[in-house]
Structures are given as structure tokens and as C-alpha cells.
Design a protein around this motif. Structure first.
Motif, PDB file in Angstrom:
ATOM      1  N   LEU A   7       0.993  -1.254  -0.135  1.00 37.67           N
ATOM      2  CA  LEU A   7      -0.010   0.095   0.062  1.00 37.67           C
ATOM      3  C   LEU A   7       0.757   1.237   0.247  1.00 37.67           C
ATOM      4  CD1 LEU A   7      -2.932  -0.906   2.301  1.00 37.67           C
ATOM      5  CD2 LEU A   7      -2.603  -1.192  -0.070  1.00 37.67           C
ATOM      6  N   TRP A   8       2.015   1.153  -0.127  1.00 36.85           N
ATOM      7  CA  TRP A   8       2.961   2.313  -0.154  1.00 36.85           C
ATOM      8  C   TRP A   8       4.146   1.936  -0.874  1.00 36.85           C
ATOM      9  CZ3 TRP A   8       8.277   2.662   1.794  1.00 36.85           C
ATOM     10  CH2 TRP A   8       8.531   4.061   1.825  1.00 36.85           C
ATOM     11  N   GLN A   9       4.491   2.828  -1.761  1.00 39.17           N
ATOM     12  CA  GLN A   9       5.576   2.753  -2.759  1.00 39.17           C
ATOM     13  C   GLN A   9       6.776   3.996  -2.292  1.00 39.17           C
ATOM     14  OE1 GLN A   9       6.399   0.117  -4.415  1.00 39.17           O
ATOM     15  NE2 GLN A   9       4.204  -0.706  -4.156  1.00 39.17           N
ATOM     16  N   VAL A  91      -7.710 -12.491  19.487  1.00 42.10           N
ATOM     17  CA  VAL A  91      -7.283 -10.939  19.249  1.00 42.10           C
ATOM     18  C   VAL A  91      -7.381 -10.703  17.896  1.00 42.10           C
ATOM     19  CG1 VAL A  91      -4.965 -12.076  19.017  1.00 42.10           C
ATOM     20  CG2 VAL A  91      -5.207  -9.582  19.873  1.00 42.10           C
ATOM     21  N   ASP A  92      -7.731  -9.595  17.634  1.00 41.62           N
ATOM     22  CA  ASP A  92      -8.032  -8.955  16.270  1.00 41.62           C
ATOM     23  C   ASP A  92      -6.630  -8.400  15.938  1.00 41.62           C
ATOM     24  OD1 ASP A  92      -9.302  -8.416  13.926  1.00 41.62           O
ATOM     25  OD2 ASP A  92     -10.311  -6.652  14.543  1.00 41.62           O
ATOM     26  N   TYR A  93      -5.800  -8.977  15.186  1.00 46.89           N
ATOM     27  CA  TYR A  93      -4.642  -8.357  14.890  1.00 46.89           C
ATOM     28  C   TYR A  93      -4.226  -7.909  13.616  1.00 46.89           C
ATOM     29  CZ  TYR A  93       0.706  -8.890  14.513  1.00 46.89           C
ATOM     30  OH  TYR A  93       1.810  -8.539  14.072  1.00 46.89           O
ATOM     31  N   PHE A  94      -3.672  -6.860  13.401  1.00 50.57           N
ATOM     32  CA  PHE A  94      -3.219  -6.072  12.103  1.00 50.57           C
ATOM     33  C   PHE A  94      -1.594  -5.633  12.386  1.00 50.57           C
ATOM     34  CE2 PHE A  94      -7.663  -5.633  12.617  1.00 50.57           C
ATOM     35  CZ  PHE A  94      -8.148  -5.838  11.265  1.00 50.57           C
ATOM     36  N   ALA A  95      -0.856  -5.755  11.267  1.00 48.30           N
ATOM     37  CA  ALA A  95       0.614  -5.771  11.153  1.00 48.30           C
ATOM     38  C   ALA A  95       0.843  -4.750  10.061  1.00 48.30           C
ATOM     39  CB  ALA A  95       1.375  -6.884  11.180  1.00 48.30           C
ATOM     40  N   ILE A 121      -0.988   4.300   5.564  1.00 47.66           N
ATOM     41  CA  ILE A 121      -1.736   2.852   5.079  1.00 47.66           C
ATOM     42  C   ILE A 121      -2.957   3.273   5.717  1.00 47.66           C
ATOM     43  CG2 ILE A 121      -1.975   0.533   5.930  1.00 47.66           C
ATOM     44  CD1 ILE A 121       1.211   0.512   6.188  1.00 47.66           C
ATOM     45  N   SER A 122      -3.920   2.731   4.840  1.00 54.75           N
ATOM     46  CA  SER A 122      -5.469   2.567   5.154  1.00 54.75           C
ATOM     47  C   SER A 122      -5.857   1.394   5.576  1.00 54.75           C
ATOM     48  CB  SER A 122      -6.217   3.094   3.679  1.00 54.75           C
ATOM     49  OG  SER A 122      -6.010   4.190   3.276  1.00 54.75           O
ATOM     50  N   PHE A 123      -5.615   1.515   6.940  1.00 53.93           N
ATOM     51  CA  PHE A 123      -6.061   0.166   7.756  1.00 53.93           C
ATOM     52  C   PHE A 123      -7.662  -0.077   7.648  1.00 53.93           C
ATOM     53  CE2 PHE A 123      -2.036   1.147   9.472  1.00 53.93           C
ATOM     54  CZ  PHE A 123      -1.318  -0.189   9.492  1.00 53.93           C
ATOM     55  N   PRO A 124      -8.060  -1.181   7.760  1.00 55.52           N
ATOM     56  CA  PRO A 124      -9.745  -1.461   7.806  1.00 55.52           C
ATOM     57  C   PRO A 124     -10.349  -1.444   9.204  1.00 55.52           C
ATOM     58  CG  PRO A 124      -8.368  -3.525   7.959  1.00 55.52           C
ATOM     59  CD  PRO A 124      -7.603  -2.599   7.743  1.00 55.52           C
ATOM     60  N   ARG A 125      -9.757  -0.630  10.045  1.00 51.43           N
ATOM     61  CA  ARG A 125     -10.016  -0.369  11.380  1.00 51.43           C
ATOM     62  C   ARG A 125      -9.602   1.015  11.608  1.00 51.43           C
ATOM     63  NH1 ARG A 125     -11.913  -4.490  10.795  1.00 51.43           N
ATOM     64  NH2 ARG A 125     -12.226  -6.376  12.158  1.00 51.43           N
ATOM     65  N   ASP A 126     -10.720   1.902  12.242  1.00 50.81           N
ATOM     66  CA  ASP A 126     -10.313   3.357  12.538  1.00 50.81           C
ATOM     67  C   ASP A 126      -9.462   3.726  13.970  1.00 50.81           C
ATOM     68  OD1 ASP A 126     -11.734   4.404  10.344  1.00 50.81           O
ATOM     69  OD2 ASP A 126     -13.687   4.069  11.518  1.00 50.81           O
ATOM     70  N   PHE A 151       0.416   9.381  14.529  1.00 54.05           N
ATOM     71  CA  PHE A 151      -0.538   8.490  14.106  1.00 54.05           C
ATOM     72  C   PHE A 151      -1.111   7.449  15.458  1.00 54.05           C
ATOM     73  CE2 PHE A 151      -1.384   3.949  13.406  1.00 54.05           C
ATOM     74  CZ  PHE A 151      -2.033   3.919  12.261  1.00 54.05           C
ATOM     75  N   ILE A 152      -0.207   7.375  16.211  1.00 47.01           N
ATOM     76  CA  ILE A 152      -0.648   6.595  17.558  1.00 47.01           C
ATOM     77  C   ILE A 152      -1.766   7.411  18.089  1.00 47.01           C
ATOM     78  CG2 ILE A 152       0.027   5.608  19.710  1.00 47.01           C
ATOM     79  CD1 ILE A 152       2.736   5.185  18.308  1.00 47.01           C
ATOM     80  N   ALA A 153      -1.590   8.629  18.467  1.00 45.25           N
ATOM     81  CA  ALA A 153      -2.695   9.351  19.191  1.00 45.25           C
ATOM     82  C   ALA A 153      -4.043   9.561  18.448  1.00 45.25           C
ATOM     83  CB  ALA A 153      -1.989  10.863  19.263  1.00 45.25           C
ATOM     84  N   GLU A 154      -3.733   9.713  16.977  1.00 46.95           N
ATOM     85  CA  GLU A 154      -5.176   9.677  16.395  1.00 46.95           C
ATOM     86  C   GLU A 154      -5.808   8.138  16.634  1.00 46.95           C
ATOM     87  OE1 GLU A 154      -3.787  10.962  12.798  1.00 46.95           O
ATOM     88  OE2 GLU A 154      -3.365  13.045  13.270  1.00 46.95           O
ATOM     89  N   ARG A 155      -5.190   7.169  16.406  1.00 45.57           N
ATOM     90  CA  ARG A 155      -5.840   5.870  16.049  1.00 45.57           C
ATOM     91  C   ARG A 155      -5.859   4.952  17.392  1.00 45.57           C
ATOM     92  NH1 ARG A 155      -5.792   5.383  10.676  1.00 45.57           N
ATOM     93  NH2 ARG A 155      -7.167   3.551  10.783  1.00 45.57           N
TER      94      ARG A 155
END
Length: 268
Positions: A7-9, A91-95, A121-126, A151-155
């Protein structure tokens, strides 16, 4: 196993040249060493194994992950994923990771593995109940680290926790590694001997970064009680000494005797 999503180049617009160059060098380095990377922390490497397990235990021990959402920034070959799934199937895990080859060596499902800078990255969780970044900040320049904190503070979900590890600038190990940079043959095979920059921070500096984005450091745990290069030259005695220091050293001495630390941050 299918590969992770791209998702990133590297050519993405708006990315500062300095950050891009650092990311490219770090990504290339970890792509090159991805095969067999997990073996570096196996029993045949006693000190690395000790530190790796110490950090993973400190980062996860006090938490319950049932039904929680987790984002792992810099997931590498999936050690945190393996640990969380071993402990909790729900656990609902993303990496994400900037090294596609590191993620390709992991057991992380392809639809949960994303390649690139986390802020792009556009993650499927807000939002996420837990956001981890373990062993990553050492390779992030200040601009990249600041973007990650935003990013951490926002998400981070209300009541959630961010768990982020750092190389300890206040430790004896950092002072020794800095001195050893002039003797590259000694450290050529480690990340501190590579062509990219590395970064270290003091806990007070990290607390200031967190406050700037509306987070508070709830707890700091000091890790990796060692001084280079003795952990490489004498790994087994170094493990024994590190464990003794961890158990018995006065709390006030741990910042000096620890090579790393992990912070636990929450919304202010």
C-alpha cells in the motif's frame, strides 16, 4: 502463502527525501537478512534470545487481549503475532512493516499484513485497543518518529495503550556503542555497523514527545541490562549478569545499566 499487501511505494509524493532514504536503507537491510532472521533470537544465540523474550514478556504480560484490536508497527517476522495468538485466539491483529520480505517470513495472514509507513496505510479499522512498536524507533529519524506518535495518538482507542520500545540514550551500553563506531570491524555484522543512521532517546525525551500529541506515559520498563560488546563476546555470562541486575539492582540504577526501555502510553 500469499505475500503482504503493498500500500506504499518509495516514490510516494510528500515524503521527505531524508526520511525516504532512511526507510529505503532500513527496508533493504531487513529484506536481505529476512531469511533466517528469527533464528537470531533462538537458543543458539543466548543473549539475543534472552533480550527478545524479556522485551516480549514486558510488553504483553499485564494485558488481556480477548476480543481486542491490536496494531503491530514494525511487525517483522511476526513474533508478537505468534505470542498473542498463542495466548488468545480472539485477538484482532493487524501488522505493518517497511520490509516486505520480513513480513513474508511471518505467519501473519496476508489480509492483515501491510507494507509501508504506518501513517500512509489505510487500515480496515479506525482505532486500536493496543498499538505496538517494538524494536522500531532505533531506525526512525525524528521526523518519522514524530509522524508515528501523531498516528498513534489519532488511532488509539479511548482507554487504549501504546507500547513502544527505545534504545536508551542514557545507558552505558549506548555510550559504549558510540565509542565502538570508530572500530567498525568489531560491530560490522550488527545493525549499529550498517550504513543507515540509528537513534536513541532518554525517557524524559519520549515523555515530551508523547505529551506533544496528547498522550501520557503511564509506565516505563527498563530492558536489556548489558554493556556492549560483552554480550557478544561472553553471551552466557552476560545473560546471567543481566538477570541478576534486573532482579537486584536498585531502581535508580536501572536507567544507567539498561540498553533499552519500553514505555506504556495512554490518552491524556
Amino acid at each position: 502463502m500469499a505475500g503482504p499487501r503493498y500500500l506504499w511505494q518509495p516514490g510516494s509524493t510528500g515524503v521527505k527525501a531524508l526520511v525516504l532514504e532512511q526507510n529505503n536503507r532500513v527496508s533493504t537491510y531487513f529484506d536481505e537478512i529476512s531469511r533466517g532472521y528469527s533464528d537470531r533470537y533462538g537458543d543458539r544465540n543466548p543473549f539475543h534470545s534472552y533480550f527478545f523474550r524479556q522485551r516480549l514478556k514486558a510488553a504483553t504480560d499485564r494485558f488481556v487481549f480477548d476480543g481486542k484490536t491490536v496494531l503491530d508497527i514494525g511487525a517483522g517476522t511476526g513474533a508478537l503475532y505468534d505470542e498473542l495468538k498463542r495466548r488468545c485466539a480472539t485477538v484482532d491483529y493487524f501488522a505493518c512493516d517497511i520490509s516486505p520480505q520480513m513480513l513474508a517470513q511471518s505467519a501473519i495472514p496476508p489480509d492483515r499484513a501491510f507494507v509501508g509507513r504506518v501513517s500512509e496505510i489505510s487500515f480496515p479499522r479506525d482505532s486500536f485497543d493496543f498499538i505496538y512498536s517494538l524494536g522500531v524507533t532505533t531506525y526512525q529519524d525524528p521526523a518519522e518518529l514524530a509522524a508515528n506518535w501523531r498516528f498513534i495518538a489519532e488511532r488509539l482507542a479511548p482507554g487504549g495503550t501504546a507500547i513502544v520500545s527505545f534504545t536508551n540514550r542514557a545507558g552505558l551500553d549506548h555510550a559504549m556503542r558510540t565509542a565502538l563506531r570508530i572500530a567498525k570491524p568489531i560491530i560490522r555484522k550488527g545493525v549499529f555497523g550498517q550504513s543507515f543512521a540509528t537513534f536513541a532517546y532518554r525517557p524524559a525525551e519520549v515523555a515530551e514527545m508523547a505529551r506533544a500529541v496528547g498522550l501520557e506515559i503511564a509506565r516505563v520498563t527498563f530492558l536489556n541490562q548489558t554493556v556492549s560488546p560483552f554480550n557478544t563476546l561472553l553471551p552466557k555470562p552476560s545473560v546471567a549478569l543481566a538477570r541478576t541486575i534486573e532482579r537486584r539492582a536498585p531502581t535508580a540504577m536501572l536507567p544507567l545499566l539498561s540498553a533499552d526501555f519500553v514505555v506504556f502510553a495512554k490518552p491524556a
